[in-house]
Design an enzyme around this catalytic site. Structure first.
Site, PDB file in Angstrom:
ATOM      1  N   SER A 124       0.833  -1.196   0.000  1.00  0.00           N
ATOM      2  CA  SER A 124       0.000   0.000   0.000  1.00  0.00           C
ATOM      3  C   SER A 124       0.868   1.246   0.000  1.00  0.00           C
ATOM      4  CB  SER A 124      -0.844  -0.033   1.276  1.00  0.00           C
ATOM      5  OG  SER A 124      -1.433   1.207   1.522  1.00  0.00           O
ATOM      6  N   TYR A 148      -1.734  -0.964  11.021  1.00  0.00           N
ATOM      7  CA  TYR A 148      -2.031  -1.560   9.716  1.00  0.00           C
ATOM      8  C   TYR A 148      -0.867  -1.316   8.756  1.00  0.00           C
ATOM      9  CZ  TYR A 148      -3.587  -1.823   4.904  1.00  0.00           C
ATOM     10  OH  TYR A 148      -3.640  -2.093   3.559  1.00  0.00           O
ATOM     11  N   LYS A 152       2.073  -3.841   6.732  1.00  0.00           N
ATOM     12  CA  LYS A 152       2.444  -3.856   5.301  1.00  0.00           C
ATOM     13  C   LYS A 152       3.959  -3.687   5.154  1.00  0.00           C
ATOM     14  CE  LYS A 152      -1.463  -4.636   3.495  1.00  0.00           C
ATOM     15  NZ  LYS A 152      -1.748  -5.845   2.752  1.00  0.00           N
TER      16      LYS A 152
HETATM   17  P1  NAD Z   1     -11.020  -6.796   1.445  1.00  0.00           P
HETATM   18  O1  NAD Z   1     -11.187  -6.789   2.932  1.00  0.00           O
HETATM   19  O2  NAD Z   1     -12.209  -6.523   0.610  1.00  0.00           O
HETATM   20  O3  NAD Z   1     -10.376  -8.180   0.974  1.00  0.00           O
HETATM   21  C1  NAD Z   1      -9.524  -8.939   1.793  1.00  0.00           C
HETATM   22  C2  NAD Z   1     -10.055 -10.364   1.808  1.00  0.00           C
HETATM   23  O4  NAD Z   1      -9.199 -11.178   2.609  1.00  0.00           O
HETATM   24  C3  NAD Z   1     -11.456 -10.492   2.417  1.00  0.00           C
HETATM   25  O5  NAD Z   1     -12.273 -11.237   1.551  1.00  0.00           O
HETATM   26  C4  NAD Z   1     -11.246 -11.217   3.740  1.00  0.00           C
HETATM   27  O6  NAD Z   1     -12.358 -12.024   4.085  1.00  0.00           O
HETATM   28  C5  NAD Z   1      -9.990 -12.017   3.433  1.00  0.00           C
HETATM   29  N1  NAD Z   1      -9.149 -12.360   4.586  1.00  0.00           N
HETATM   30  C6  NAD Z   1      -8.693 -11.548   5.570  1.00  0.00           C
HETATM   31  N2  NAD Z   1      -7.900 -12.248   6.404  1.00  0.00           N
HETATM   32  C7  NAD Z   1      -7.842 -13.519   5.928  1.00  0.00           C
HETATM   33  C8  NAD Z   1      -7.175 -14.704   6.330  1.00  0.00           C
HETATM   34  N3  NAD Z   1      -6.399 -14.733   7.426  1.00  0.00           N
HETATM   35  N4  NAD Z   1      -7.321 -15.811   5.595  1.00  0.00           N
HETATM   36  C9  NAD Z   1      -8.104 -15.821   4.471  1.00  0.00           C
HETATM   37  N5  NAD Z   1      -8.769 -14.738   4.052  1.00  0.00           N
HETATM   38  C10 NAD Z   1      -8.624 -13.602   4.764  1.00  0.00           C
HETATM   39  O7  NAD Z   1      -9.836  -5.773   1.112  1.00  0.00           O
HETATM   40  P2  NAD Z   1      -9.343  -5.235  -0.301  1.00  0.00           P
HETATM   41  O8  NAD Z   1      -9.651  -3.802  -0.359  1.00  0.00           O
HETATM   42  O9  NAD Z   1      -9.764  -6.133  -1.377  1.00  0.00           O
HETATM   43  O10 NAD Z   1      -7.762  -5.353  -0.065  1.00  0.00           O
HETATM   44  C11 NAD Z   1      -7.004  -6.439  -0.554  1.00  0.00           C
HETATM   45  C12 NAD Z   1      -5.562  -6.257  -0.137  1.00  0.00           C
HETATM   46  O11 NAD Z   1      -5.088  -5.010  -0.656  1.00  0.00           O
HETATM   47  C13 NAD Z   1      -5.326  -6.191   1.361  1.00  0.00           C
HETATM   48  O12 NAD Z   1      -4.102  -6.840   1.638  1.00  0.00           O
HETATM   49  C14 NAD Z   1      -5.211  -4.718   1.645  1.00  0.00           C
HETATM   50  O13 NAD Z   1      -4.430  -4.455   2.780  1.00  0.00           O
HETATM   51  C15 NAD Z   1      -4.532  -4.230   0.387  1.00  0.00           C
HETATM   52  N6  NAD Z   1      -4.758  -2.800   0.084  1.00  0.00           N
HETATM   53  C16 NAD Z   1      -6.045  -2.346   0.031  1.00  0.00           C
HETATM   54  C17 NAD Z   1      -6.264  -0.989  -0.237  1.00  0.00           C
HETATM   55  C18 NAD Z   1      -7.663  -0.431  -0.252  1.00  0.00           C
HETATM   56  O14 NAD Z   1      -7.815   0.780  -0.040  1.00  0.00           O
HETATM   57  N7  NAD Z   1      -8.701  -1.211  -0.507  1.00  0.00           N
HETATM   58  C19 NAD Z   1      -5.177  -0.140  -0.465  1.00  0.00           C
HETATM   59  C20 NAD Z   1      -3.893  -0.663  -0.418  1.00  0.00           C
HETATM   60  C21 NAD Z   1      -3.698  -2.005  -0.131  1.00  0.00           C
HETATM   61  C1  WQD Z   2      -9.080   9.943   1.313  1.00  0.00           C
HETATM   62  C2  WQD Z   2      -9.206  11.431   1.589  1.00  0.00           C
HETATM   63  C3  WQD Z   2      -9.429  11.950   3.926  1.00  0.00           C
HETATM   64  C4  WQD Z   2     -13.323  10.032   4.478  1.00  0.00           C
HETATM   65  C5  WQD Z   2      -6.680   4.787   3.320  1.00  0.00           C
HETATM   66  C6  WQD Z   2      -5.657   4.032   4.123  1.00  0.00           C
HETATM   67  C7  WQD Z   2      -4.573   3.509   3.214  1.00  0.00           C
HETATM   68  C8  WQD Z   2      -5.166   2.709   2.056  1.00  0.00           C
HETATM   69  C9  WQD Z   2      -6.280   3.418   1.369  1.00  0.00           C
HETATM   70  C10 WQD Z   2      -5.069   0.382   2.529  1.00  0.00           C
HETATM   71  C11 WQD Z   2      -8.394  11.900   2.799  1.00  0.00           C
HETATM   72  C12 WQD Z   2     -10.672  12.342   3.177  1.00  0.00           C
HETATM   73  C13 WQD Z   2     -12.145  10.512   3.942  1.00  0.00           C
HETATM   74  C14 WQD Z   2     -14.316  10.968   4.892  1.00  0.00           C
HETATM   75  C15 WQD Z   2     -12.880  12.774   4.179  1.00  0.00           C
HETATM   76  N1  WQD Z   2      -5.707   1.454   2.491  1.00  0.00           N
HETATM   77  N2  WQD Z   2     -11.936  11.848   3.802  1.00  0.00           N
HETATM   78  N3  WQD Z   2     -14.061  12.317   4.721  1.00  0.00           N
HETATM   79  O1  WQD Z   2      -6.745   7.862   4.071  1.00  0.00           O
HETATM   80  O2  WQD Z   2      -5.856   8.118   1.712  1.00  0.00           O
HETATM   81  O3  WQD Z   2      -6.050   5.874   2.670  1.00  0.00           O
HETATM   82  O4  WQD Z   2      -7.230   3.906   2.335  1.00  0.00           O
HETATM   83  O5  WQD Z   2      -3.898   0.175   2.354  1.00  0.00           O
HETATM   84  O6  WQD Z   2      -3.737   2.741   4.002  1.00  0.00           O
HETATM   85  O7  WQD Z   2      -5.087   4.906   5.083  1.00  0.00           O
HETATM   86  O8  WQD Z   2      -8.106   7.075   2.074  1.00  0.00           O
HETATM   87  O9  WQD Z   2     -10.464   7.209   1.417  1.00  0.00           O
HETATM   88  O10 WQD Z   2      -9.869   7.208   3.876  1.00  0.00           O
HETATM   89  O11 WQD Z   2      -9.342   9.214   2.506  1.00  0.00           O
HETATM   90  O12 WQD Z   2     -12.712  13.995   4.058  1.00  0.00           O
HETATM   91  O13 WQD Z   2     -15.381  10.603   5.416  1.00  0.00           O
HETATM   92  O14 WQD Z   2     -10.576  11.705   1.917  1.00  0.00           O
HETATM   93  O15 WQD Z   2      -9.136  12.903   4.919  1.00  0.00           O
HETATM   94  O16 WQD Z   2      -7.936  13.185   2.510  1.00  0.00           O
HETATM   95  P1  WQD Z   2      -6.632   7.337   2.700  1.00  0.00           P
HETATM   96  P2  WQD Z   2      -9.514   7.612   2.493  1.00  0.00           P
END
Ligand code: NAD
Ligand code: WQD
Length: 339
Positions: A124, A148, A152
């Site tokens: 991430s 979190y 990562k």
């Molecule tokens: P999500 O929660 O929708 O998907 C994650 C999936 O993993 C879920 O279906 C959950 O049930 C499953 N899971 C969790 N722990 C598990 C375990 N121990 N064993 C088996 N299954 C398990 O999240 P997402 O948004 O699809 O994210 C996918 C990956 O991408 C994650 O690693 C997340 O950290 C990373 N990521 C997400 C974002 C984002 O903003 N969505 C941003 C950057 C990185």
């Molecule tokens: C985006 C912008 C908020 C909600 C997060 C995790 C990051 C990654 C992606 C997994 C910011 C603003 C938000 C609201 C707002 N996840 N905001 N009102 O914070 O960039 O990233 O999700 O890896 O680790 O930290 O994403 O969508 O929460 O926020 O004003 O109700 O929107 O302040 O500027 P962020 P976000």
């Protein structure tokens, strides 16, 4: 290739399976459904017309995980399974360390035992902490502001150590920026539990009338309009990035790290207005205090992925909002909305 997708029932995983099917890969999913439902996989099968072999348990269950590798010839693992809620990780850090770190270590141990040494890992942009400047390239200093993010960063370091010890591994670490939007069909999308933490799902729920108004977290940042700037990337572009990463894996090129972002930043208000255009309504918002741990601006320099993976995002903010809105209106209660 046969790809084991951990966390494949989740938001990014489900979209990725469709792109994997399109590229003619076989897909096997392991997911404990801790943050998803089986319905997403049913709909993935309906969209792609292909079957997904599904195992419903945690990657922490080593014996059962070994069973998957015994009964299937896996070529590569795409590892999405993790908990991802920043606020929850601050309140329950051990839950995050256990699931994300121990889950990954267990998976890597089993892979190693079965001599499957190809992995694409979901990292991430959170690993850049509060970056010194933007755009952010992969060589920037890493730091984190919450448990979190620390999971990562630690998992990236674990993967680096694994590769250092045995360079037969092929590892692609993908640092996602802010994934949003949904598949064009309106059948799969992001289905957060309770009140969404992230901006785009929150805005969608205001638009559909489930939430009253958006709280804009701070309007005094040093940005175009004072609100936070992020690199929103369409989840289908992101999904396709994994297909590109698999090609890199088959080149036997060791450990590589890529930003997956568009390279363009949008402020909270710009994003809100883009969504208003997509849904055809004015949306209510109020300015609220900054959210703890937030940063002013975060957007990628995505050139390395373009150069080395031949990948770039092609969908713009308008498309992200239109697709998110279609998913939201067709499924106001997410997957619970039924058929
Ligand atoms: P999500 O929660 O929708 O998907 C994650 C999936 O993993 C879920 O279906 C959950 O049930 C499953 N899971 C969790 N722990 C598990 C375990 N121990 N064993 C088996 N299954 C398990 O999240 P997402 O948004 O699809 O994210 C996918 C990956 O991408 C994650 O690693 C997340 O950290 C990373 N990521 C997400 C974002 C984002 O903003 N969505 C941003 C950057 C990185
Ligand atoms: C985006 C912008 C908020 C909600 C997060 C995790 C990051 C990654 C992606 C997994 C910011 C603003 C938000 C609201 C707002 N996840 N905001 N009102 O914070 O960039 O990233 O999700 O890896 O680790 O930290 O994403 O969508 O929460 O926020 O004003 O109700 O929107 O302040 O500027 P962020 P976000």
């Amino acid at each position: 290739m046969t790809i084991l997708v951990t966390g494949g029932a989740g938001y990014i995983g489900s979209h990725t399976i469709i792109e994997l099917h399109k590229a003619n890969h076989e897909v096997i999913v392991v997911d404990d459904l801790s943050n998803s439902s089986k319905e997403s996989l049913k709909r993935v099968e309906e969209i792609s017309g292909k079957q997904v072999k599904f195992y419903n348990f945690s990657v922490l269950n080593k014996d059962k995980l070994k069973g998957i590798f015994k009964t299937n010839k896996i070529d590569t693992v795409i590892h999405f399974a993790a908990f991802k809620a920043v606020g929850e990780s601050v309140a329950f850090p051990l839950k995050y360390y256990h699931n994300n770190i121990s889950g990954t270590v267990t998976l890597l141990e089993v892979m190693s035992e079965f001599n499957v040494k190809n992995i694409v890992f979901s990292s991430s942009a959170t690993v850049y902490g509060d970056p010194a400047r933007v755009p952010i390239d992969e060589s920037f200093a890493l730091s984190v502001t919450n448990p979190y993010g620390r999971t990562k960063l630690m998992m990236e370091e674990i993967l680096q150590d694994v590769y250092r010890a045995d360079n037969k591994w092929n590892i692609v670490i993908l640092r996602y920026f802010n994934p949003v939007g949904a598949h064009k069909s309106g059948r799969i999308g992001e289905d957060p539990n309770g009140i969404p933490n992230n901006l785009m799902p929150f805005i969608s729920q205001v638009a559909v009338g489930k939430l009253k108004e958006l709280a804009v977290f701070g309007d005094d940042y040093n940005t175009v309009d004072g609100t936070g700037v992020r690199d929103y990337i369409h989840v289908v572009d992101l999904a396709y990035g994994h297909v590109s990463a698999l090609k890199k894996i088959t080149d036997n090129s060791g450990l590589n790290i890529y930003n997956l972002g568009t390279g363009k930043g949008y402020s909270v208000l710009e994003t809100l207005h883009a969504f208003e255009a997509a849904c055809g309504k004015k949306l209510k918002y109020k300015v609220a205090p900054r959210r703890a741990g937030d940063i002013a601006s975060c957007y990628a320099l995505p050139d390395k992925a373009k150069r080395e993976l031949d990948w770039q995002a092609t969908r713009n903010m308008e498309e992200m909002c239109i697709d998110a809105w279609r998913w939201q209106t067709n499924n106001p209660e997410g997957y619970k909305s039924g058929k």
